[in-house]
Design a protein around this motif. Sequence first.
Motif, PDB file in Angstrom:
ATOM      1  N   ASP A   1     -12.375   2.890  29.443  1.00 51.71           N
ATOM      2  CA  ASP A   1     -13.423   3.479  28.619  1.00 51.71           C
ATOM      3  C   ASP A   1     -14.553   4.048  29.466  1.00 51.71           C
ATOM      4  N   ARG A   2     -14.937   5.297  29.165  1.00 47.74           N
ATOM      5  CA  ARG A   2     -16.111   5.933  29.754  1.00 47.74           C
ATOM      6  C   ARG A   2     -16.896   6.571  28.604  1.00 47.74           C
ATOM      7  N   PRO A   3     -17.703   5.780  27.918  1.00 44.99           N
ATOM      8  CA  PRO A   3     -18.423   6.293  26.750  1.00 44.99           C
ATOM      9  C   PRO A   3     -19.221   7.561  27.081  1.00 44.99           C
ATOM     10  N   GLY A   4     -19.098   8.543  26.227  1.00 48.24           N
ATOM     11  CA  GLY A   4     -19.831   9.783  26.405  1.00 48.24           C
ATOM     12  C   GLY A   4     -19.210  10.764  27.368  1.00 48.24           C
ATOM     13  N   ALA A   5     -18.073  10.429  27.968  1.00 50.64           N
ATOM     14  CA  ALA A   5     -17.444  11.334  28.941  1.00 50.64           C
ATOM     15  C   ALA A   5     -17.019  12.631  28.255  1.00 50.64           C
TER      16      ALA A   5
ATOM     17  N   SER B   1     -11.352  13.767  29.521  1.00 54.09           N
ATOM     18  CA  SER B   1     -10.425  12.648  29.695  1.00 54.09           C
ATOM     19  C   SER B   1      -9.590  12.921  30.935  1.00 54.09           C
TER      20      SER B   1
ATOM     21  N   THR C   1     -12.382  16.267  26.170  1.00 58.37           N
ATOM     22  CA  THR C   1     -12.169  15.078  25.347  1.00 58.37           C
ATOM     23  C   THR C   1     -11.522  15.403  24.007  1.00 58.37           C
TER      24      THR C   1
ATOM     25  N   GLY D   1     -11.528   7.863  29.576  1.00 59.55           N
ATOM     26  CA  GLY D   1     -12.376   8.746  28.790  1.00 59.55           C
ATOM     27  C   GLY D   1     -13.151   7.989  27.725  1.00 59.55           C
ATOM     28  N   ASP D   2     -13.732   8.734  26.826  1.00 56.72           N
ATOM     29  CA  ASP D   2     -14.503   8.167  25.715  1.00 56.72           C
ATOM     30  C   ASP D   2     -13.518   7.683  24.657  1.00 56.72           C
TER      31      ASP D   2
ATOM     32  N   ALA E   1     -13.708   5.959  21.989  1.00 55.43           N
ATOM     33  CA  ALA E   1     -14.044   6.107  20.575  1.00 55.43           C
ATOM     34  C   ALA E   1     -13.520   7.430  20.030  1.00 55.43           C
ATOM     35  N   LYS E   2     -13.493   8.469  20.877  1.00 53.09           N
ATOM     36  CA  LYS E   2     -13.018   9.781  20.462  1.00 53.09           C
ATOM     37  C   LYS E   2     -11.547  10.005  20.828  1.00 53.09           C
TER      38      LYS E   2
END
Length: 470
Positions: A269-273, A276, A345, A444-445, A447-448
């Motif tokens: 996880d990389r929130p806001g990235a 990807s 992303t 990547g993010d 959540a998305k």
Amino acid sequence: MRRSILLAGLALIAAPLAAQTQPPALPAPEIGAPKPFTVPASETYTLPNGMGVTLIPYGNAPKVTIMLRVYAGNLEEGRDTWLSDLTGDMLKEGAGSRDSTALATAAAGMGGNLSVRTSYTGTSINMSGLSEFAPQAVALVGDVARRPTFPAGEFARVKANSARSLAQALAQPGTLADYALARATYGDHPYGRTVPTPAQLDAYTLDQVKRFYATNFGAQRARLYVAGRFDPAAVKAAVEKAFGDWQKGPPRLSLVPTATPGPRVLLVDRPGAPQSTIRLAWPAPLAGSAEDIPMRVANALLGGSFSSRITRNIREDKGYTYSPGSGIDQRPGDAAWTFDADVTTAVTGASLKEVFHEIRTLQSTPPAADEAAGMRSYNAGLFVLRSSDSASLIGQLATRDALGLPADWLDRYVPATMAVSDAQFSSAIKQNLPLDRFTLVVVGDLAKVKPQLDALPELKGVPVETVTVP
């Protein structure tokens, strides 16, 4: 204004006349068959202490390239990740009677430079220079390999440089993806250890570096390559003087990994990235096996060249990414095919959908004759280009020897590449990239990204793990 109107009218009249007088377009020249490649005549022998030597008179320029490959690198460091890299860095800090500045000055005085590189295969001490200094260059390489001084006053700086490199690496999503893929595939084997933790690197001592050197460096693990224009008798005498009394040391280590097969999905996880980072991997044929060269050629068509199908699809046609690509990484006892890309992303799932589509299409349908012929020629030509100068030729020979390939393997590469049939493009991908055995890494993010992955049919029922990278 009248003049402008008159000129415009004349242009309209002249245009069809000019078109009529243009010579007919010539057909594009046909691409000729790749030239065969033959390793130049060379001399290979072994010193009484077990060190191998290969001398290759090559080229016309008055230059010489030297590589000493010592099979002591990341494979031999066990759980002490990057200890061999620190050792290689310290080799350049002083040897014999010279400090780092004097080593660099001596190399420059011979018209060249000195470098040390560390990899899983080992540590390479490289030197280039003018032909007239070939014996002195051999002696300088011998000093670095055999008489490093490991100056205590330089160790803190060298380690600090490594710490900065580590910090920069850990900030890159590609490093995180490679870490997750390696750990999942190779576990506790050295191949599964790509980066240390910052605390682990900070704790290394100079005594550990010295022990690694003393334990792993020796003549039995060494092979010297000299290519270019040089006096063979003078170089052979220099080799004997520089290395003849080197202690044998340990035999080369063999530590073949057991790769854990897929299917699996690993997420970092990389929130806001905004992007990807993707790694999609399968085991590949071992170097020199029957499927090796067909898979290399098929890879060029699938994703391993700028004109590959995957590149045309997700870069040229859809604009999902700038530089996608695939390749085959071969090490002793192991090989892996990996596709990698950094994609926006929002199109992570769409990009993977297209990659799986291209794999499935090639598995089921052989390429058209002209596409297959182009990729055979591309692969063969690239191989010849990579052997076109002394440094490249040494690299090819060193890779051949590290992988345990037969002496004539380089000579047979171009004919074997051109003999790959159109049908083998499909059979190689079908056999080696089964769609139920992959390992997928996405950084990547989440959540998305996660909802996009859940929608892919290929990932239904595949175990998913979220990975934390130190």
